[in-house]
Design a protein around this motif. Structure first.
Motif, PDB file in Angstrom:
ATOM      1  N   UNK A   1     -61.004  44.953-106.753  1.00  0.00           N
ATOM      2  CA  UNK A   1     -60.659  46.410-106.013  1.00  0.00           C
ATOM      3  C   UNK A   1     -59.359  46.727-106.681  1.00  0.00           C
ATOM      4  N   UNK A  20     -56.790  47.795-105.280  1.00  0.00           N
ATOM      5  CA  UNK A  20     -55.354  47.442-104.885  1.00  0.00           C
ATOM      6  C   UNK A  20     -55.181  46.319-105.183  1.00  0.00           C
ATOM      7  N   UNK A  21     -55.988  45.338-105.705  1.00  0.00           N
ATOM      8  CA  UNK A  21     -55.589  43.994-106.213  1.00  0.00           C
ATOM      9  C   UNK A  21     -54.860  43.876-107.523  1.00  0.00           C
ATOM     10  N   UNK A  69     -49.330  50.980 -91.690  1.00  0.00           N
ATOM     11  CA  UNK A  69     -48.813  50.219 -90.608  1.00  0.00           C
ATOM     12  C   UNK A  69     -47.203  50.027 -91.050  1.00  0.00           C
ATOM     13  N   UNK A 110     -45.606  46.905 -98.439  1.00  0.00           N
ATOM     14  CA  UNK A 110     -46.551  47.771 -99.012  1.00  0.00           C
ATOM     15  C   UNK A 110     -46.457  49.126 -98.847  1.00  0.00           C
ATOM     16  N   UNK A 150     -64.984  44.388-111.073  1.00  0.00           N
ATOM     17  CA  UNK A 150     -65.401  44.124-109.544  1.00  0.00           C
ATOM     18  C   UNK A 150     -63.893  43.845-108.777  1.00  0.00           C
ATOM     19  N   UNK A 167     -44.911  42.290 -94.908  1.00  0.00           N
ATOM     20  CA  UNK A 167     -45.800  42.575 -96.039  1.00  0.00           C
ATOM     21  C   UNK A 167     -46.075  44.084 -95.956  1.00  0.00           C
ATOM     22  N   UNK A 168     -46.580  44.491 -94.801  1.00  0.00           N
ATOM     23  CA  UNK A 168     -47.083  45.640 -94.396  1.00  0.00           C
ATOM     24  C   UNK A 168     -45.811  46.667 -94.872  1.00  0.00           C
ATOM     25  N   UNK A 208     -53.851  53.051 -98.103  1.00  0.00           N
ATOM     26  CA  UNK A 208     -54.547  51.679 -97.510  1.00  0.00           C
ATOM     27  C   UNK A 208     -53.997  51.465 -96.122  1.00  0.00           C
ATOM     28  N   UNK A 209     -54.713  51.048 -95.260  1.00  0.00           N
ATOM     29  CA  UNK A 209     -54.259  50.659 -93.899  1.00  0.00           C
ATOM     30  C   UNK A 209     -52.734  49.930 -93.658  1.00  0.00           C
ATOM     31  N   UNK A 210     -52.671  48.858 -94.677  1.00  0.00           N
ATOM     32  CA  UNK A 210     -51.447  48.200 -94.575  1.00  0.00           C
ATOM     33  C   UNK A 210     -50.345  49.004 -95.048  1.00  0.00           C
TER      34      UNK A 210
END
Lengths: 837, 149
Positions: A187, A189-190, A685, A832, A185, A828-829, A680-682
């Motif tokens: 995710x 991306x983690x 951005x 990423x 469980x 951080x964005x 990912x959205x991050x």
């Protein structure tokens, strides 16, 4: 009434129902590499043969059957596993897989084979008897290494993307059942699993099953885990110390060397690496190995500091109890530190000098036992340790003593010869081992009761339809890159010792032609994405035809007497110009006719090549030994003669360089990016920030190349130059002078170099593939220990305790992009996004 | 008999659920598996929540189930300077309010995160585009008692 048709119909219905009710195997997602920018439009492009590139082997417990992953290359990954009858020494069949096989492991009860698929989000399980696929288990991309616990109740996987160890708790008594994982469980991306060091690879488990050892190729450390709980073990039990890149307070086994292989016997862990030398002086200059002391603690300098070593660690205390080094640590190269001639160092040219006390840093001579180049895989068989050397195509055996001490079973000249580039080794039954030869597309079986020459037999299991490797100039370049040792004066070194698997490692090195070899180092660059990011290296001054200082280090001309460069000999004789003016001067017979009449010192000097008087003769002989030829194939490397006919280049120093350069360009070797796949959205951005003028990344690292380059076509959409003064503070000597500079010889060798009063001009380092590089060494000297440190200005809120923001030059901030105005979350964005390149 | 079973179920479910006592209790309960702390909340999370959630039109209103104090918005003491940083008491109140929405042992499944990423009905829409957003990651790390990635 005839009931037979009725019964048949019912039977068929039942069978169809059964089939319909069986769960189909899950669909596997596979990442795909980006297209190759080198196309047939480039005159150096030539078609390359398809190769299977066998990689890893796993065998059943009797050594009678094996599975070999056919991994292919980064840009053309394989999809098959070869099944081999080891007893009969013959391939049985090939299995088609839904992804790119990398490694495998057989369960202790010989019932199942787990195969990891590098670019895929599942690992697969085969029935070891029928070779049928029985399960697919979800894993994150780049789960590469795999290992069963001794009881078979747990499967460990090393993951290159997450830089962690994952595991499955399994019940394999009937079906292959995964009861739980340590990433359930979580995710995609983690972070997941137990974090270890960069790009973990080889694993081994202690005999009692309580400790798991995870070697890191790029991170150069070995993490130790409690195999039962999965928790990291703090090796020095000191919460105040932390290995670079490890969680706070955790220390790994840290020998500062990429880990090629691990093996366990009784209470001992054996480690194959390339020694801890970083090319610097042992006790002066930068603290290159982060141990709190100046220097690197090893005797030799520059590339002569690369060794081939085996460490022995007590698995209970986790202390290293033995370390064995190259048998030729001294004295084949003219610069080697020589305990028998401690004064020799001061007679060397200034850049190569060492002081007499440096001899004290040589390991004891009784430990100079390792005879091959680039130990990459090991296997224990009985009381013997067998080591495969990928750089010299050899296997050497060692007897294992009761305290873990090793005694060589063969010494130089007696080692077994394998096919090209043995990347793994396994036991193949009593008194037999087998290597998997990646470039040779073959297996080599070795009967260890026999001597070399009589012991070896080779079986092709890959794709040699186009002919045996190499068949093209690019393949020849690849062969030189991987098996460089035959071209080196001491037979010890390869390009891939540092550029491991064509990637980079967290091991900055003192490079030749630096102006200061004490106060500056260079990080290792990856051999990836090189076609459209020329010129190369940080100085952006080298291209595919000339990266002289690097190859030169392996085989300096001073080692060949009639090159007349060894000042320890030739300083006593007149200069060539003087002899040309007056041949009767004493000694001019040697100066002018060395090949026929060498000085007597040539025969008695304790270093250098005794056989060859010139470097080109040595290299051509080496090419003959390795490839059976003295010229390139001529498909890409040739000159035109007066009749317009192609004449293949000679394999002298220039030819060798160009062959390696051609290989460098031929395919990108960039691993498909799993972060980009997540979308990912991050990262989206972050891309906006990357392209913002106020941040400025895109000016110097313009997408998609992420660097400005004149080749193959000029690419600098914002008009930035290829080279510019350093954007971060250069390293300084204690007297405050700039240590980052290169010396005059560098500038003379590379006319593109720019160096002024403002300092050494550097290019913008390409960022593609950055996700796969060591995450603790950024910038040209590896000073930045994270991307946060790389991008943040000093004191930025994103920095964690103890971190330093390096986005400054001589106290002015935002010299490497405008980041001080970004919030920690914005920065951080940006990070990423960079990790998706 | 069925009544007794019903009562037992209620007791069991009550024990299972992650309860948070009122902001004025001395020791708020937190879901097992989560380990948020006030110091990290004060330093990192409260400023974030103030900025992203504490507007007077959103959660900077006392009648909201999730009500926050924020500089430039709702204040505990009307005499406080409007844009002054939050007082310790206001931060503690925000902390207690926030704990009330940490109602699942998996941070991504808490009401706080589900609403913030728009997976549960939320008039304010998605505050974070995805749980992978650095700000959301910081909140998740706080819930787990870990340093922000």
């Amino acid at each position: 009434m005839n009931t037979l048709p009725m019964r048949l119909s019912l039977f068929l219905f039942a069978m169809l129902s059964l089939i319909a009710c069986q769960d189909p195997l899950p669909t596997v997602t596979v990442l795909h590499p980006d297209p190759n920018p080198m196309t047939p439009a480039d005159p150096k492009w030539t078609p390359q043969p398809h190769r299977d590139r066998p990689r890893q082997i796993c065998t059943n417990s009797s050594g009678s059957k094996a599975w070999i992953t056919l991994a292919g290359i980064e840009d053309a990954p394989g999809t098959q596993v070869a099944v081999v009858d080891l007893a009969g020494q013959k391939p049985l069949k090939r299995l088609d897989l839904p992804g790119t096989p990398w490694s495998c492991a057989v369960s202790p009860d010989d019932r199942y084979v787990v195969i990891t698929l590098r670019y895929s989000d599942h690992a697969i399980v085969l029935d070891a008897q029928t070779d049928a696929e029985v399960a697919r288990i979800p894993v994150p991309f780049y789960s590469e290494g795999v290992l069963f616990s001794p009881t078979g109740s747990r499967v460990f996987l090393s993951n290159r993307w997450k830089d962690s160890v994952l595991w499955w708790d399994v019940d394999i008594r009937n079906d292959f059942q995964v009861l739980s994982t340590n990433y359930d469980q979580v995710p995609a991306e983690d972070p997941m699993g137990t974090p270890v060091s960069d790009n973990p690879g080889p694993m081994a488990i202690s005999t009692d099953g309580t400790k798991l050892f995870v070697g890191s190729v790029a991170g150069c450390t070995i993490a130790v885990l409690d195999a039962r709980t999965g928790a990291l073990i703090d090796v020095d039990q000191d919460p105040k110390t932390t290995t670079r890149g490890a969680p706070k307070g955790i220390s790994h086994l840290d020998f500062h060397s990429p880990v090629g292989g691990l093996a366990v016997k009784d209470a001992y862990l054996f480690i194959a690496d390339t020694g801890r030398g970083l090319g610097g002086q042992p006790t002066t200059g930068l603290d290159v190995d982060d141990n709190g002391e100046p220097g690197d603690g090893t005797a030799n300098l520059s590339f002569q500091d690369q060794q081939n070593e085996i460490g022995v660690v007590d698995t209970a205390s986790l202390h290293e109890v033995h370390r064995y080094t190259s048998d030729s640590i001294c004295c084949k190269d003219f610069r080697d530190v020589d305990a028998n001639h401690p004064g020799k160092g001061l007679a060397l040219p200034l850049a190569d000098q060492w002081s007499p006390d440096v001899v004290n840093f040589l390991p004891p001579k009784e430990n100079w036992l390792v005879a091959g180049a680039l130990p990459e895989a090991m296997v224990v068989q009985g009381q013997s340790l067998w080591v495969a050397f990928a750089g010299s195509n050899e296997v050497q055996g060692f007897g294992i003593g009761t305290t873990g001490q090793l005694t060589p079973l063969q010494t130089a000249g007696q080692l077994y010869h394998t096919g090209f580039n043995p990347k793994s080794i396994a036991s193949a039954g009593k008194d037999r081992v087998v290597t998997v030869n990646r470039l040779g597309e073959s297996l080599t079986f070795i009967d260890v009761t026999k001597a070399t020459g009589k012991a070896e037999s080779h079986v092709i299991i890959g794709d040699n339809k186009a002919g045996p490797f190499p068949q093209t100039d690019a393949e020849m370049g690849e062969g030189i890159n991987e098996m460089t040792s035959v071209f080196t004066i001491d037979g010890d070194q390869t390009c891939v010792q540092c550029h491991r698997d064509n990637g980079s490692i967290a091991r900055p090195f003192v490079m030749p032609l630096q102006n200061s070899r004490a106060w500056s180092v260079r990080a290792v660059m990856a051999q990836r994405g090189l076609y459209d990011t020329r010129p190369w290296f940080f100085e952006s001054a080298m291209n595919e035809d000339n990266f002289f200082p690097v190859l030169n280090e392996f085989v300096r001309r001073e080692n060949f007497c009639c090159e007349e460069l060894d000042m320890m000999i030739w300083a006593k004789y007149p200069k060539i110009s003087a002899c040309q003016n007056d041949p009767t001067l004493p000694g001019c017979n040697h100066v002018l006719h060395c090949a026929d009449d060498p000085p007597p010192e040539c025969a008695t000097r304790p270093y250098g090549s005794p056989q060859f008087s010139t470097r080109s003769a040595f290299i051509k002989d080496a090419a003959n030994k390795l490839f059976g030829r003295e010229t390139a194939f001529g498909d890409a490397l040739y000159n035109l003669d007066l009749n317009g006919k192609k004449q293949p280049l000679e394999l002298n120093f220039d030819g060798m360089t160009k062959a390696v350069g051609l290989f460098m360009m031929r395919t990108p070797r960039l691993l498909p990016n799993p972060n980009r796949h997540l979308n990912l959205p991050t990262a989206a951005r972050g891309k906006v920030l990357f392209e913002q003028a106020g941040v400025g990344c895109n000016s110097c690292h313009p997408l998609p190349n992420t660097t400005t380059t004149p080749l193959p076509v000029p690419f600098s959409p914002f008009g930035m130059p290829v080279r510019f003064p350093p954007v971060v503070s250069p390293e300084l000597r204690p007297d405050g002078s700039d240590a980052m500079l290169v010396n005059d010889a560098f500038i003379a060798t590379f006319p593109l170099t720019e160096q002024t009063a403002a300092g050494l001009f550097v290019g913008s380092t390409p960022l593609r593939g950055l996700w796969d590089r060591p995450q603790t060494r950024f910038y040209h000297d590896g000073r930045a220990r994270s991307l946060r440190e790389t991008l943040a200005t000093p004191g930025h809120a994103i920095l964690k305790a103890g971190e330093i923001g390096h986005n400054e030059r001589h106290g002015s901030f935002d010299t490497h992009g405008g980041t001080s105005q970004l919030t920690p979350y914005q920065l951080q964005d940006l990070i990423n996004f960079v990790l998706t390149l | 008999m069925p009544r007794k079973i019903l009562i037992m179920h209620v007791i069991f479910l009550t024990l299972l659920a992650c309860q948070v006592e009122s902001p004025h209790a001395t020791t708020p309960l937190v879901c097992p598996g989560l380990a948020p702390t006030l110091p990290q909340f004060t330093q990192q999370i409260s400023p974030l929540l103030e900025k992203r959630c504490g507007d007077a039109l959103c959660h900077g209103r006392p009648e909201r189930p999730y009500a926050l104090y924020a500089a430039g918005a709702r204040r505990l003491d009307p005499a406080t300077l409007w844009k002054a940083p939050l007082t310790g008491e206001e931060v503690k109140a925000n902390y207690a309010s926030t704990l009330g929405f940490l109602d699942n042992p998996y941070p991504r499944q808490t009401t706080l995160v589900l609403k913030a990423v728009g997976l549960l009905g939320h008039k304010g829409g998605s505050v974070f585009a995805a749980p992978s957003d650095p700000e959301c990651q910081a909140v998740i790390a706080w819930m787990l008692g870990q340093e922000a990635p």
